[in-house]
Design an enzyme around this catalytic site. Sequence first.
Site, PDB file in Angstrom:
ATOM      1  N   ASP A  56       4.909  -7.266 -40.341  1.00  0.00           N
ATOM      2  CA  ASP A  56       6.161  -8.006 -40.492  1.00  0.00           C
ATOM      3  C   ASP A  56       6.802  -7.548 -41.798  1.00  0.00           C
ATOM      4  O   ASP A  56       6.284  -7.845 -42.883  1.00  0.00           O
ATOM      5  CB  ASP A  56       5.871  -9.514 -40.519  1.00  0.00           C
ATOM      6  CG  ASP A  56       7.145 -10.337 -40.608  1.00  0.00           C
ATOM      7  OD1 ASP A  56       8.208  -9.772 -40.959  1.00  0.00           O
ATOM      8  OD2 ASP A  56       7.082 -11.545 -40.330  1.00  0.00           O
ATOM      9  N   ARG A 142      31.145  -8.510 -37.367  1.00  0.00           N
ATOM     10  CA  ARG A 142      29.894  -7.938 -37.891  1.00  0.00           C
ATOM     11  C   ARG A 142      29.904  -8.015 -39.419  1.00  0.00           C
ATOM     12  O   ARG A 142      29.548  -7.073 -40.107  1.00  0.00           O
ATOM     13  CB  ARG A 142      29.746  -6.461 -37.447  1.00  0.00           C
ATOM     14  CG  ARG A 142      29.643  -6.234 -35.962  1.00  0.00           C
ATOM     15  CD  ARG A 142      28.339  -6.754 -35.379  1.00  0.00           C
ATOM     16  NE  ARG A 142      28.234  -6.400 -33.982  1.00  0.00           N
ATOM     17  CZ  ARG A 142      28.803  -7.074 -32.976  1.00  0.00           C
ATOM     18  NH1 ARG A 142      29.509  -8.170 -33.232  1.00  0.00           N
ATOM     19  NH2 ARG A 142      28.649  -6.677 -31.730  1.00  0.00           N
ATOM     20  N   TYR A 145      26.250  -8.144 -40.897  1.00  0.00           N
ATOM     21  CA  TYR A 145      25.593  -6.914 -40.418  1.00  0.00           C
ATOM     22  C   TYR A 145      26.199  -5.683 -41.106  1.00  0.00           C
ATOM     23  O   TYR A 145      25.477  -4.824 -41.625  1.00  0.00           O
ATOM     24  CB  TYR A 145      25.741  -6.806 -38.902  1.00  0.00           C
ATOM     25  CG  TYR A 145      25.062  -5.596 -38.298  1.00  0.00           C
ATOM     26  CD1 TYR A 145      23.672  -5.516 -38.246  1.00  0.00           C
ATOM     27  CD2 TYR A 145      25.808  -4.533 -37.778  1.00  0.00           C
ATOM     28  CE1 TYR A 145      23.042  -4.413 -37.687  1.00  0.00           C
ATOM     29  CE2 TYR A 145      25.179  -3.429 -37.219  1.00  0.00           C
ATOM     30  CZ  TYR A 145      23.803  -3.365 -37.182  1.00  0.00           C
ATOM     31  OH  TYR A 145      23.181  -2.265 -36.634  1.00  0.00           O
ATOM     32  N   LYS A 149      24.319  -2.942 -43.549  1.00  0.00           N
ATOM     33  CA  LYS A 149      24.162  -1.524 -43.201  1.00  0.00           C
ATOM     34  C   LYS A 149      24.856  -0.622 -44.231  1.00  0.00           C
ATOM     35  O   LYS A 149      24.422   0.511 -44.467  1.00  0.00           O
ATOM     36  CB  LYS A 149      24.661  -1.274 -41.781  1.00  0.00           C
ATOM     37  CG  LYS A 149      23.765  -1.939 -40.710  1.00  0.00           C
ATOM     38  CD  LYS A 149      22.310  -1.467 -40.780  1.00  0.00           C
ATOM     39  CE  LYS A 149      21.478  -1.936 -39.595  1.00  0.00           C
ATOM     40  NZ  LYS A 149      20.093  -1.444 -39.648  1.00  0.00           N
ATOM     41  N   PRO A 181      16.708  -3.095 -25.871  1.00  0.00           N
ATOM     42  CA  PRO A 181      16.527  -4.493 -25.463  1.00  0.00           C
ATOM     43  C   PRO A 181      17.419  -5.464 -26.230  1.00  0.00           C
ATOM     44  O   PRO A 181      17.958  -6.412 -25.650  1.00  0.00           O
ATOM     45  CB  PRO A 181      15.046  -4.747 -25.748  1.00  0.00           C
ATOM     46  CG  PRO A 181      14.415  -3.402 -25.605  1.00  0.00           C
ATOM     47  CD  PRO A 181      15.419  -2.438 -26.151  1.00  0.00           C
ATOM     48  N   ARG A 186      22.421  -8.922 -26.655  1.00  0.00           N
ATOM     49  CA  ARG A 186      23.760  -9.153 -27.230  1.00  0.00           C
ATOM     50  C   ARG A 186      24.811  -9.194 -26.129  1.00  0.00           C
ATOM     51  O   ARG A 186      25.770  -9.956 -26.196  1.00  0.00           O
ATOM     52  CB  ARG A 186      24.101  -8.059 -28.250  1.00  0.00           C
ATOM     53  CG  ARG A 186      23.248  -8.119 -29.497  1.00  0.00           C
ATOM     54  CD  ARG A 186      23.919  -7.453 -30.693  1.00  0.00           C
ATOM     55  NE  ARG A 186      24.099  -6.023 -30.562  1.00  0.00           N
ATOM     56  CZ  ARG A 186      23.107  -5.138 -30.702  1.00  0.00           C
ATOM     57  NH1 ARG A 186      21.887  -5.548 -30.951  1.00  0.00           N
ATOM     58  NH2 ARG A 186      23.337  -3.840 -30.589  1.00  0.00           N
ATOM     59  N   ARG A 208      33.935   0.897 -26.482  1.00  0.00           N
ATOM     60  CA  ARG A 208      34.122   1.237 -27.896  1.00  0.00           C
ATOM     61  C   ARG A 208      33.490   2.592 -28.239  1.00  0.00           C
ATOM     62  O   ARG A 208      33.547   3.035 -29.383  1.00  0.00           O
ATOM     63  CB  ARG A 208      33.607   0.114 -28.800  1.00  0.00           C
ATOM     64  CG  ARG A 208      32.115  -0.027 -28.851  1.00  0.00           C
ATOM     65  CD  ARG A 208      31.690  -1.209 -29.714  1.00  0.00           C
ATOM     66  NE  ARG A 208      30.306  -1.026 -30.102  1.00  0.00           N
ATOM     67  CZ  ARG A 208      29.577  -1.908 -30.769  1.00  0.00           C
ATOM     68  NH1 ARG A 208      30.100  -3.065 -31.121  1.00  0.00           N
ATOM     69  NH2 ARG A 208      28.335  -1.657 -31.101  1.00  0.00           N
TER      70      ARG A 208
HETATM   71  N1  LIG Z   1      20.989  -0.570 -30.590  1.00  0.00           N
HETATM   72  C1  LIG Z   1      22.100  -0.243 -31.223  1.00  0.00           C
HETATM   73  O1  LIG Z   1      23.193  -0.149 -30.626  1.00  0.00           O
HETATM   74  C2  LIG Z   1      22.061   0.059 -32.698  1.00  0.00           C
HETATM   75  C3  LIG Z   1      23.187   0.665 -33.276  1.00  0.00           C
HETATM   76  C4  LIG Z   1      23.175   0.955 -34.638  1.00  0.00           C
HETATM   77  C5  LIG Z   1      22.065   0.651 -35.398  1.00  0.00           C
HETATM   78  N2  LIG Z   1      20.985   0.051 -34.805  1.00  0.00           N
HETATM   79  C6  LIG Z   1      19.831  -0.262 -35.659  1.00  0.00           C
HETATM   80  O2  LIG Z   1      18.683   0.362 -35.133  1.00  0.00           O
HETATM   81  C7  LIG Z   1      17.528  -0.422 -35.441  1.00  0.00           C
HETATM   82  C8  LIG Z   1      16.745  -0.688 -34.167  1.00  0.00           C
HETATM   83  O3  LIG Z   1      17.575  -1.401 -33.247  1.00  0.00           O
HETATM   84  P1  LIG Z   1      17.320  -1.333 -31.671  1.00  0.00           P
HETATM   85  O4  LIG Z   1      18.501  -2.017 -31.037  1.00  0.00           O
HETATM   86  O5  LIG Z   1      16.997   0.040 -31.271  1.00  0.00           O
HETATM   87  O6  LIG Z   1      15.980  -2.164 -31.460  1.00  0.00           O
HETATM   88  P2  LIG Z   1      15.768  -3.691 -31.071  1.00  0.00           P
HETATM   89  O7  LIG Z   1      16.661  -4.553 -31.917  1.00  0.00           O
HETATM   90  O8  LIG Z   1      15.852  -3.848 -29.602  1.00  0.00           O
HETATM   91  O9  LIG Z   1      14.262  -3.882 -31.525  1.00  0.00           O
HETATM   92  C9  LIG Z   1      13.982  -4.288 -32.825  1.00  0.00           C
HETATM   93  C10 LIG Z   1      12.466  -4.284 -33.049  1.00  0.00           C
HETATM   94  O10 LIG Z   1      12.293  -4.800 -34.373  1.00  0.00           O
HETATM   95  C11 LIG Z   1      11.176  -5.640 -34.372  1.00  0.00           C
HETATM   96  N3  LIG Z   1      11.280  -6.553 -35.506  1.00  0.00           N
HETATM   97  C12 LIG Z   1      12.122  -7.572 -35.666  1.00  0.00           C
HETATM   98  N4  LIG Z   1      11.874  -8.221 -36.821  1.00  0.00           N
HETATM   99  C13 LIG Z   1      10.844  -7.555 -37.408  1.00  0.00           C
HETATM  100  C14 LIG Z   1      10.130  -7.745 -38.609  1.00  0.00           C
HETATM  101  N5  LIG Z   1      10.402  -8.780 -39.431  1.00  0.00           N
HETATM  102  N6  LIG Z   1       9.125  -6.888 -38.926  1.00  0.00           N
HETATM  103  C15 LIG Z   1       8.821  -5.860 -38.083  1.00  0.00           C
HETATM  104  N7  LIG Z   1       9.448  -5.647 -36.919  1.00  0.00           N
HETATM  105  C16 LIG Z   1      10.466  -6.499 -36.593  1.00  0.00           C
HETATM  106  C17 LIG Z   1      11.239  -6.336 -33.033  1.00  0.00           C
HETATM  107  O11 LIG Z   1       9.976  -6.909 -32.659  1.00  0.00           O
HETATM  108  C18 LIG Z   1      11.675  -5.196 -32.120  1.00  0.00           C
HETATM  109  O12 LIG Z   1      10.555  -4.488 -31.610  1.00  0.00           O
HETATM  110  C19 LIG Z   1      18.037  -1.676 -36.148  1.00  0.00           C
HETATM  111  O13 LIG Z   1      17.956  -1.491 -37.543  1.00  0.00           O
HETATM  112  C20 LIG Z   1      19.484  -1.741 -35.705  1.00  0.00           C
HETATM  113  O14 LIG Z   1      20.305  -2.435 -36.619  1.00  0.00           O
HETATM  114  C21 LIG Z   1      20.951  -0.238 -33.487  1.00  0.00           C
END
Ligand SMILES: NC(=O)c1ccc[n+]([C@@H]2O[C@H](COP(=O)([O-])OP(=O)(O)OC[C@H]3O[C@@H](n4cnc5c(N)ncnc54)[C@H](O)[C@@H]3O)[C@@H](O)[C@H]2O)c1
Length: 248
Positions: A56, A142, A145, A149, A181, A186, A208
């Site tokens: 975590d 956002r 967020y 970032k 996921p 979302r 978008r």
């Molecule tokens: N999906 C998108 O469109 C997108 C776009 C830009 C940036 N991101 C960034 O990419 C990263 C991954 O996003 P995603 O959408 O691919 O995955 P996701 O959000 O679906 O999965 C996130 C994972 O993080 C884990 N997690 C959450 N809290 C945690 C903690 N405290 N400690 C350890 N693990 C934890 C969850 O268990 C999960 O497995 C994030 O930083 C997100 O902001 C995602």
Amino acid sequence: MAGRLKGKVAVVTAAGQGIGRAIAEAFVAEGATVWATDKDVALLDGIPKAKKRKLDVLSTKAVNAFAEKVGPIDILVNAAGFVHHGTVLSTDDKAWDFSFDLNVKSMHRTIQAFVPGMLEKGAGSIINIASGAGSVRGLPNRYAYGATKAAVIGLTKAVAADYIKKGVRANAICPGTIQSPSLDQRIKDLAASTGTTEAAARQAFVDRQPMGRLGTAEEIAWLAVYLAADESSYTTGQIHLADGGFAL
Ligand SMILES: NC(=O)c1ccc[n+]([C@@H]2O[C@H](COP(=O)([O-])OP(=O)(O)OC[C@H]3O[C@@H](n4cnc5c(N)ncnc54)[C@H](O)[C@@H]3O)[C@@H](O)[C@H]2O)c1
């Protein structure tokens, strides 16, 4: 090409699903020894050949204990993050603080824990997952967020500057909208909150993206492989967009 990360040890946070998962799998495929971590350890099942550990990233104590167990590494990928939805007027202190704790301070924790080992080795690549939303482009709803970032990019550049002569590199990846996921969740939430269908809500996310489609987590992982590998040895302190034209 396989074996680009042969002999390297990598730690990936939030490797249970989405972008973190794809990166952990790609690193394994390229020959790295991968510590795949997530707060939900059950999600790590099925990642072939990785060492799987619960971590975590909200806990400094847990991160430090994990770093001590793992020892010096070559590659650190910080993928943990959470997308808060809201404007300045609808973001309370709790949401703001949680977003910064998970999206930014978690990276401070892991980098602080793993940089000493990289300095010992005189080599290392840190890859932080930022976003196209933030300082690259402002998006409505956002507020927290985007601020987190943007902070990730600042943190990445500062780390790169501090260790530029010591062999330790730090880069940020800014994905566009990536199928994952949490994106599915979302989309569900958007449909529920706007009284529209999930198909229409999904289309709003697709619209978008100038390419007319969502990205895949693998499309981000390939960029991460490049930044982790010695092929990118002259690249540090940069933001790298894999965004389907989101920032155009
Ligand atoms: N999906 C998108 O469109 C997108 C776009 C830009 C940036 N991101 C960034 O990419 C990263 C991954 O996003 P995603 O959408 O691919 O995955 P996701 O959000 O679906 O999965 C996130 C994972 O993080 C884990 N997690 C959450 N809290 C945690 C903690 N405290 N400690 C350890 N693990 C934890 C969850 O268990 C999960 O497995 C994030 O930083 C997100 O902001 C995602």
